[in-house]
Design an enzyme around this catalytic site. Structure first.
Site, short mmCIF file in Angstrom:
data_model
loop_
_atom_site.label_atom_id
_atom_site.label_comp_id
_atom_site.label_asym_id
_atom_site.label_seq_id
_atom_site.Cartn_x
_atom_site.Cartn_y
_atom_site.Cartn_z
NE ARG A 1 -0.55 -0.15 4.95
CZ ARG A 1 -1.17 -0.22 6.12
NH1 ARG A 1 -2.47 -0.06 6.20
NH2 ARG A 1 -0.49 -0.44 7.23
CB CYS B 1 5.31 9.99 -6.31
SG CYS B 1 6.25 11.52 -6.22
CG ASN C 1 -4.87 4.37 6.64
OD1 ASN C 1 -5.82 4.34 7.43
ND2 ASN C 1 -3.75 3.73 6.87
CD GLU C 2 -1.17 4.33 10.00
OE1 GLU C 2 -0.39 3.63 9.35
OE2 GLU C 2 -1.52 4.06 11.16
CD GLU D 1 -5.66 2.35 12.03
OE1 GLU D 1 -4.63 1.71 12.29
OE2 GLU D 1 -5.96 2.72 10.88
CD GLN E 1 -2.20 -14.84 7.04
OE1 GLN E 1 -2.30 -15.98 7.42
NE2 GLN E 1 -2.16 -14.50 5.77
CG MET E 2 0.25 -13.84 11.92
SD MET E 2 -0.59 -15.31 12.55
CE MET E 2 0.19 -15.46 14.16
CG HIS E 3 -3.14 -6.37 13.58
ND1 HIS E 3 -4.16 -6.00 14.43
CD2 HIS E 3 -2.29 -5.33 13.54
CE1 HIS E 3 -3.92 -4.77 14.87
NE2 HIS E 3 -2.79 -4.35 14.36
C1 GAL Z 1 -1.99 1.04 10.93
C2 GAL Z 1 -2.82 1.13 9.66
C3 GAL Z 1 -3.86 0.04 9.59
C4 GAL Z 1 -3.26 -1.28 9.98
C5 GAL Z 1 -2.68 -1.17 11.36
C6 GAL Z 1 -2.08 -2.46 11.86
O1 GAL Z 1 -0.73 1.56 10.75
O2 GAL Z 1 -3.46 2.37 9.52
O3 GAL Z 1 -4.40 -0.03 8.29
O4 GAL Z 1 -2.28 -1.60 9.05
O5 GAL Z 1 -1.66 -0.22 11.34
O6 GAL Z 1 -1.51 -2.29 13.12
#
Ligand code: GAL
Length: 635
Positions: free
Chosen positions: A105, A109, A143-144, A315, A364-366
């Site tokens: 992702r 640029c 996003n970020e 998050e 998948q491990m998150h």
């Molecule tokens: C953040 C991101 C999310 C996800 C998350 C996992 O940095 O915005 O999409 O990747 O981390 O911890």
């Protein structure tokens, strides 16, 4: 303001039959917000111009009618694969000159005009479609920004844009040559078109060139963001926000934040401890499953400033993450503790990442609030409990703190450009000051060094602030503490003739030395300086001295200058002296206990894995004790 909870949800990851049950379950545990959409461009537009929004219409309807407020993300952090066929030059290029490929992702640029136009287009389509949808209560743009080292790009579009930016900043190449000192090593240019990006040079490029490029790269992020802001503003009344990632310093968050209504943080305490914090092994072991006791708070205070008072956690880590070198599980209670701590610092919403763990893909491990098989993960019960706590808490209102720290992204760019000593790191220095203030029990405000200063502070710290401008001449507080390395360069990376702000202090920096990490310069009475030593001269009184008699801290007329990078003991001494000077009361705290005051409450937050007693109160392991202000703080 009554804080609320939310969750990040990916309807496109799950069969549609699950959505209604998911929504009902979210509401049942006490969540009121849900964020969706930010990575779903390929499902919104599977091929160029083929718009497929029916599924998103239905997802918003299902979530909204269940009673949830929806944050809708623009999907511009994940351009679909077809975008590259349309815009082959849209990829960012790394310092080695290699394009960064498709397959994860943030593969774009910030200077590519074709991609910017695509972002403008998709934001307009979404704004037209959902701008007045009653369920859309906020918009997240992208996003970020900057995550995965994506701010800086050495692409051709970046080069062209950089030259235009330089022409704009300097007007003529002669002015630029003088400002950068290009007479050195015969680096003078005849035209802006000769100026390249500062990568792949034989040895180090001119620091003025690098710093200009870093400023430019930061501005490109703000410009990129503003394009979507300008599209969405007229189409919706809902607030616009962005989710920033911890310890990302490559662009000026304050500048991006000026165009938005709310700043939000992605808070991963255990990931941060393991992945982005300098600390010794004992500390990392003690807080392995809790996170550092100050790292989250620092970011909370930072984003309260970036959002001009309005900020959320977008998050919140709910369990093990997937991206740190090691990924321990939070101790029981920590997910609730992090949530309540954010609330203590003014978060309007704390939203967990993510609803259900994905059984596929990179993460998948998150962990999520649910396992991939839809069973409750440990964090679900803590989210529910937190919702109950918040219901009982009532309003939480922030008040201006007595002490503040000036924070400045450009100082990080300057000092990474020319560290001079490998141990000197801007974030590390500022964070060490923040920690010391928190050990002393203070609530802290973080202020942007480049915005109009606020007044009314008793004590302001400005360690390592690279460039001091005329604003520093105004007395922002009863006492301002500078140093080490404050005011050491001009905006164009030259050594200044004088240091504004320090002129009323009879003190000069005569010489600078940097030291390897094992060397300490002891200070008489306790503590030491490391990494960086400004040799001070002048008639201002010495408030502290090194064992060799040299000045470690000078001060007069409400201005102090600290010569070196203090260890913990020295910081504690300096903070205690400064507090005494301005009449502030210290509340020294045991290790791992932190205190945060709001208008209504005092929050006592125990990051340790054992109960702590303080001031007549017992705070359980990984727990938060919330005292009402109308009751005495001493138990
Ligand atoms: C953040 C991101 C999310 C996800 C998350 C996992 O940095 O915005 O999409 O990747 O981390 O911890």
């Amino acid at each position: 303001m009554k804080p609320e909870l939310g969750v990040c949800y990916y309807p496109e990851h799950w069969p549609e039959e699950m959505w209604a049950e998911d929504a009902a379950r979210m509401v049942e545990i006490g969540l009121t917000w849900v964020r969706i959409g930010e990575f779903a461009w390929n499902r919104m537009e599977p091929s160029p111009g083929d718009l497929q929004f029916d599924w998103l219409d239905r997802a918003i309807e299902v979530l909204g009618t269940a009673g949830l407020k929806v944050v809708l993300g623009t999907p511009t952090a994940t351009p679909p694969r077809w975008m590259l066929d349309k815009h082959p030059a849209m990829l960012a290029v790394d310092a080695q000159g290699q394009p960064r490929k498709f397959g994860s992702r943030r593969h774009y640029c910030f200077s590519h005009q074709g991609y910017i136009a695509e972002c403008e287009r998709i934001a307009r389509i979404m704004g037209d479609r959902y701008g007045h949808n009653p369920h859309i209560a906020a918009w997240q743009i992208d996003n970020e920004y900057g995550c995965h080292e994506t701010t800086v790009s050495y692409s051709q579009p970046a080069l062209q844009a950089f030259r235009r930016w330089l022409a704009d900043q300097y007007g003529s190449v002669e002015v630029l040559n003088a400002a950068w000192g290009n007479v050195f090593w015969a680096m003078e240019y005849d035209s802006f078109d000769q100026i390249d990006l500062p990568n792949l040079t034989v040895t180090e490029p001119n620091p003025a060139h690098v710093l200009a490029f870093r400023r430019f790269s930061s501005d490109q992020v703000a410009v990129f963001n503003k394009v979507q802001v300008d599209v969405l503003r007229p189409l919706t009344d809902a607030p616009l926000l962005h989710n920033y990632m911890g310890r990302i310093l490559d662009f000026d968050h304050f500048k991006v934040g000026e165009d938005l209504d709310i700043a939000t943080l992605d808070s991963y305490p255990i990931g941060f401890l393991s992945d982005r914090l300098e600390a010794d092994e004992a500390h990392k072991t003690a807080f392995l499953q809790q996170g550092d006791p100050d790292m989250q708070a620092f970011h909370h205070d930072l984003y309260r400033a970036v959002g001009r008072g309005r900020w959320w956690v977008m998050e919140q880590q709910p369990g093990p993450v997937n991206w740190a070198p090691y990924n321990p599980a939070p101790l029981p209670g920590m997910v609730r503790l992090w949530s309540l701590e954010a609330v203590a610092h003014g978060a309007e919403v704390v939203s967990y990442f993510r609803w259900r763990q994905a059984p596929f893909g990179q993460e998948q491990m998150h962990a999520g609030l649910l396992t991939p098989n839809n069973a409750p993960a440990p964090a679900l019960a803590e989210a529910r409990q937190t919702a109950g706590d918040l219901a009982g808490l009532g309003a939480v209102t922030q008040t201006q703190a007595d002490v503040a720290i000036l924070f400045d992204y450009a100082s990080d760019w300057a000092w990474t450009t020319q560290p001079q000593g490998a141990g000197f790191n801007y974030f590390r220095l500022v964070f060490s000051a923040y920690r010391a203030l928190r050990r002393a029990g203070f609530s802290v405000d973080i202020l942007s060094a480049s915005q109009t200063p606020e007044t009314g502070y008793k004590l302001i710290l400005a360690p390592g602030l690279a460039t001091l401008d005329d604003k520093a001449e105004q007395h922002l507080s009863d006492l301002t503490l500078y140093g080490p390395r404050s005011g050491a360069i001009t905006r164009d990376f030259q050594i200044p003739k004088t240091r504004p702000g320090l002129t009323e202090l009879n003190c000069e920096v005569e010489l600078v030395e940097t030291l390897p990490p094992n060397i300490r310069r002891e200070v008489v009475g306790g503590g030491a300086a490391q990494h960086w030593i400004d040799h001070l001269s002048g008639n201002a009184p010495d408030l502290l001295s090194y064992a060799n008699g040299a000045s470690a801290l000078k001060g007069e007329n409400g201005i102090w200058y600290l010569s070196g990078f203090p260890d913990e003991v020295l910081w504690d001494r300096v903070i205690s002296m400064a507090a005494q000077e301005v009449g502030l009361t210290l509340h020294p705290l045991p290790a791992g206990l932190r205190r945060r005051e709001t208008e209504q409450h005092v929050f006592l937050i125990n990051y340790t894995s054992a109960p702590v007693s303080w001031n007549g109160h017992e705070i359980d392991a990984c727990d938060v004790l919330i005292l009402k202000k109308d009751a005495p703080e001493e138990g």
